[in-house]
Design an enzyme around this catalytic site. Sequence first.
Site, mmCIF file in Angstrom:
data_model
loop_
_atom_site.group_PDB
_atom_site.id
_atom_site.type_symbol
_atom_site.label_atom_id
_atom_site.label_comp_id
_atom_site.label_asym_id
_atom_site.label_seq_id
_atom_site.Cartn_x
_atom_site.Cartn_y
_atom_site.Cartn_z
ATOM 1 N N ALA A 235 0.835 -1.207 0.000
ATOM 2 C CA ALA A 235 0.000 0.000 0.000
ATOM 3 C C ALA A 235 0.869 1.255 0.000
ATOM 4 O O ALA A 235 0.516 2.273 0.576
ATOM 5 C CB ALA A 235 -0.929 -0.010 1.224
ATOM 6 N N GLY A 236 2.026 1.141 -0.649
ATOM 7 C CA GLY A 236 2.938 2.291 -0.703
ATOM 8 C C GLY A 236 2.554 3.249 -1.818
ATOM 9 O O GLY A 236 1.368 3.431 -2.112
ATOM 10 N N ASN A 237 3.595 3.835 -2.449
ATOM 11 C CA ASN A 237 3.330 4.837 -3.491
ATOM 12 C C ASN A 237 2.574 4.256 -4.680
ATOM 13 O O ASN A 237 1.587 4.837 -5.133
ATOM 14 C CB ASN A 237 4.657 5.436 -3.977
ATOM 15 C CG ASN A 237 5.189 6.460 -2.989
ATOM 16 O OD1 ASN A 237 4.447 6.988 -2.168
ATOM 17 N ND2 ASN A 237 6.477 6.742 -3.077
ATOM 18 N N SER B 129 7.054 -5.378 -8.394
ATOM 19 C CA SER B 129 8.248 -5.201 -7.554
ATOM 20 C C SER B 129 9.525 -5.519 -8.333
ATOM 21 O O SER B 129 9.552 -6.403 -9.181
ATOM 22 C CB SER B 129 8.180 -6.127 -6.326
ATOM 23 O OG SER B 129 6.927 -6.045 -5.710
ATOM 24 N N HIS C 88 13.853 -5.804 -17.496
ATOM 25 C CA HIS C 88 13.586 -4.450 -17.003
ATOM 26 C C HIS C 88 14.814 -3.948 -16.256
ATOM 27 O O HIS C 88 14.863 -3.904 -15.044
ATOM 28 C CB HIS C 88 12.372 -4.492 -16.072
ATOM 29 C CG HIS C 88 11.961 -3.143 -15.552
ATOM 30 N ND1 HIS C 88 11.733 -2.070 -16.363
ATOM 31 C CD2 HIS C 88 11.713 -2.712 -14.294
ATOM 32 C CE1 HIS C 88 11.370 -1.032 -15.634
ATOM 33 N NE2 HIS C 88 11.362 -1.396 -14.371
HETATM 34 N N1 LIG Z 1 8.126 -2.815 -12.679
HETATM 35 C C1 LIG Z 1 8.285 -1.513 -12.786
HETATM 36 O O1 LIG Z 1 8.300 -0.966 -13.878
HETATM 37 C C2 LIG Z 1 8.444 -0.679 -11.536
HETATM 38 C C3 LIG Z 1 8.365 0.723 -11.585
HETATM 39 C C4 LIG Z 1 8.504 1.459 -10.413
HETATM 40 C C5 LIG Z 1 8.733 0.807 -9.198
HETATM 41 N N2 LIG Z 1 8.823 -0.553 -9.188
HETATM 42 C C6 LIG Z 1 9.030 -1.299 -7.932
HETATM 43 O O2 LIG Z 1 7.791 -1.448 -7.248
HETATM 44 C C7 LIG Z 1 8.038 -1.665 -5.855
HETATM 45 C C8 LIG Z 1 7.135 -0.762 -5.024
HETATM 46 O O3 LIG Z 1 7.443 0.590 -5.229
HETATM 47 P P1 LIG Z 1 6.736 1.728 -4.355
HETATM 48 O O4 LIG Z 1 7.250 3.020 -4.866
HETATM 49 O O5 LIG Z 1 5.277 1.492 -4.256
HETATM 50 O O6 LIG Z 1 7.406 1.432 -2.931
HETATM 51 P P2 LIG Z 1 6.848 1.843 -1.478
HETATM 52 O O7 LIG Z 1 7.965 1.707 -0.507
HETATM 53 O O8 LIG Z 1 6.147 3.158 -1.541
HETATM 54 O O9 LIG Z 1 5.748 0.717 -1.182
HETATM 55 C C9 LIG Z 1 6.074 -0.608 -0.995
HETATM 56 C C10 LIG Z 1 5.157 -1.152 0.086
HETATM 57 O O10 LIG Z 1 5.360 -2.561 0.203
HETATM 58 C C11 LIG Z 1 5.110 -2.873 1.561
HETATM 59 N N3 LIG Z 1 5.574 -4.211 1.916
HETATM 60 C C12 LIG Z 1 6.821 -4.589 2.311
HETATM 61 N N4 LIG Z 1 6.793 -5.918 2.592
HETATM 62 C C13 LIG Z 1 5.523 -6.356 2.359
HETATM 63 C C14 LIG Z 1 4.878 -7.620 2.481
HETATM 64 N N5 LIG Z 1 5.549 -8.691 2.874
HETATM 65 N N6 LIG Z 1 3.578 -7.681 2.183
HETATM 66 C C15 LIG Z 1 2.903 -6.593 1.783
HETATM 67 N N7 LIG Z 1 3.453 -5.376 1.648
HETATM 68 C C16 LIG Z 1 4.755 -5.269 1.940
HETATM 69 C C17 LIG Z 1 5.810 -1.747 2.329
HETATM 70 O O11 LIG Z 1 5.378 -1.682 3.675
HETATM 71 C C18 LIG Z 1 5.412 -0.543 1.481
HETATM 72 O O12 LIG Z 1 4.218 0.054 1.959
HETATM 73 C C19 LIG Z 1 9.536 -1.420 -5.668
HETATM 74 O O13 LIG Z 1 10.218 -2.660 -5.619
HETATM 75 C C20 LIG Z 1 9.934 -0.653 -6.918
HETATM 76 O O14 LIG Z 1 11.298 -0.819 -7.247
HETATM 77 C C21 LIG Z 1 8.673 -1.290 -10.314
#
Ligand SMILES: NC(=O)c1ccc[n+]([C@@H]2O[C@H](COP(=O)([O-])OP(=O)(O)OC[C@H]3O[C@@H](n4cnc5c(N)ncnc54)[C@H](O)[C@@H]3O)[C@@H](O)[C@H]2O)c1
Length: 312
Positions: free
Chosen positions: A12-14, A123, A179
């Site tokens: 539930a992050g960004n 992720s 990626h």
């Molecule tokens: N595939 C793509 O193109 C792409 C693009 C941007 C970001 N990402 C990746 O997406 C991921 C998330 O990015 P974000 O900006 O939302 O990060 P963020 O830190 O804002 O949110 C991630 C959330 O995951 C939660 N989390 C951690 N462990 C968990 C678990 N076991 N169960 C449930 N939730 C859990 C954290 O508490 C946090 O709220 C990162 O790994 C980032 O690198 C991928």
Amino acid sequence: MPRRNKIVLIGAGNIGGELAALAARRELGDVVLFDIPEKVGVAQGKALDLEQNGAVLGYDASITGSSSWDDCAGADVVIITAGVPRKPGMSRDDLLSINLKIMRGVGENLRGRCPGAFVVVVSNPLDAMVYELKKVTGFAREKVVGMAGVLDSARLQLFLARAAGVAVKDVRAMVLGGHGDTMVPVTSYCTVNGIPVTQLMAADKLAAIVERTRNGGGEIVKLMGTSAFYAPAAAAIQMAESYLKDQKRLVPAAAYLEGEYGYKDLYMGVPVVIGAGGVERVVIIQLSAEEKTMLDKSAAAVRELIEASKKL
Ligand SMILES: NC(=O)c1ccc[n+]([C@@H]2O[C@H](COP(=O)([O-])OP(=O)(O)OC[C@H]3O[C@@H](n4cnc5c(N)ncnc54)[C@H](O)[C@@H]3O)[C@@H](O)[C@H]2O)c1
């Protein structure tokens, strides 16, 4: 009686918050926004805020914040963003050991609870994470896909549109491969309403755009200290919507390969069709010798990452 779709967002992050906002606005179904117990307040707060947003904007969706896996049971779609994002100076691969453990836990919890779901992994490092999720859940390859290509292609489309002085919606472009730094922007298929971009700009300008696309994620991380979330969320929702509405969108996405393009037992970005069957097919396109060499290099980098995961 038709029932509403259940959309489960793990993390539930960004990105998770923006995914919930988009899913609700597009009325794709009811949303469960899941996070770890320490963050359940954030998940519940975002859910309540978004339900109130529905009262203003007039959409109809129930949005629930939770840290209970049982609330995720029976999902139609699961989108996984759980894990840590990059900080300035980090590569996506630097996230491997932390996010691998998280992905294993997520997979174990989803396995018995969401057997019918279409799962979109977001992720990073993306190709290794989606590989792990499929391995742990044992779900069919049609039902587990990784989001990266739609985002990387969107970045390429934007940069091309700005350089050519045309509307971004008229530009089509495709980025294949892993990626990461080895991603393959397939310039031979980039067009502006059917006109090859190679006819619209000089080779050195195109090469600079390709390079900017490869570093597109890092450019944003450097600016704001964390990774992008609006476009990544929109890209994952596009894939989920294509599944839920059987739209059969043809998009680049990380799919499990069983010989396509000459690769086996690997997740990597290739053109796929997403419909009610999930990843209904991998589309084989002709690549130039140079593009195929780049794809081979990208596949080798992904393979290395997957091998590294097996040792962790
Ligand atoms: N595939 C793509 O193109 C792409 C693009 C941007 C970001 N990402 C990746 O997406 C991921 C998330 O990015 P974000 O900006 O939302 O990060 P963020 O830190 O804002 O949110 C991630 C959330 O995951 C939660 N989390 C951690 N462990 C968990 C678990 N076991 N169960 C449930 N939730 C859990 C954290 O508490 C946090 O709220 C990162 O790994 C980032 O690198 C991928």
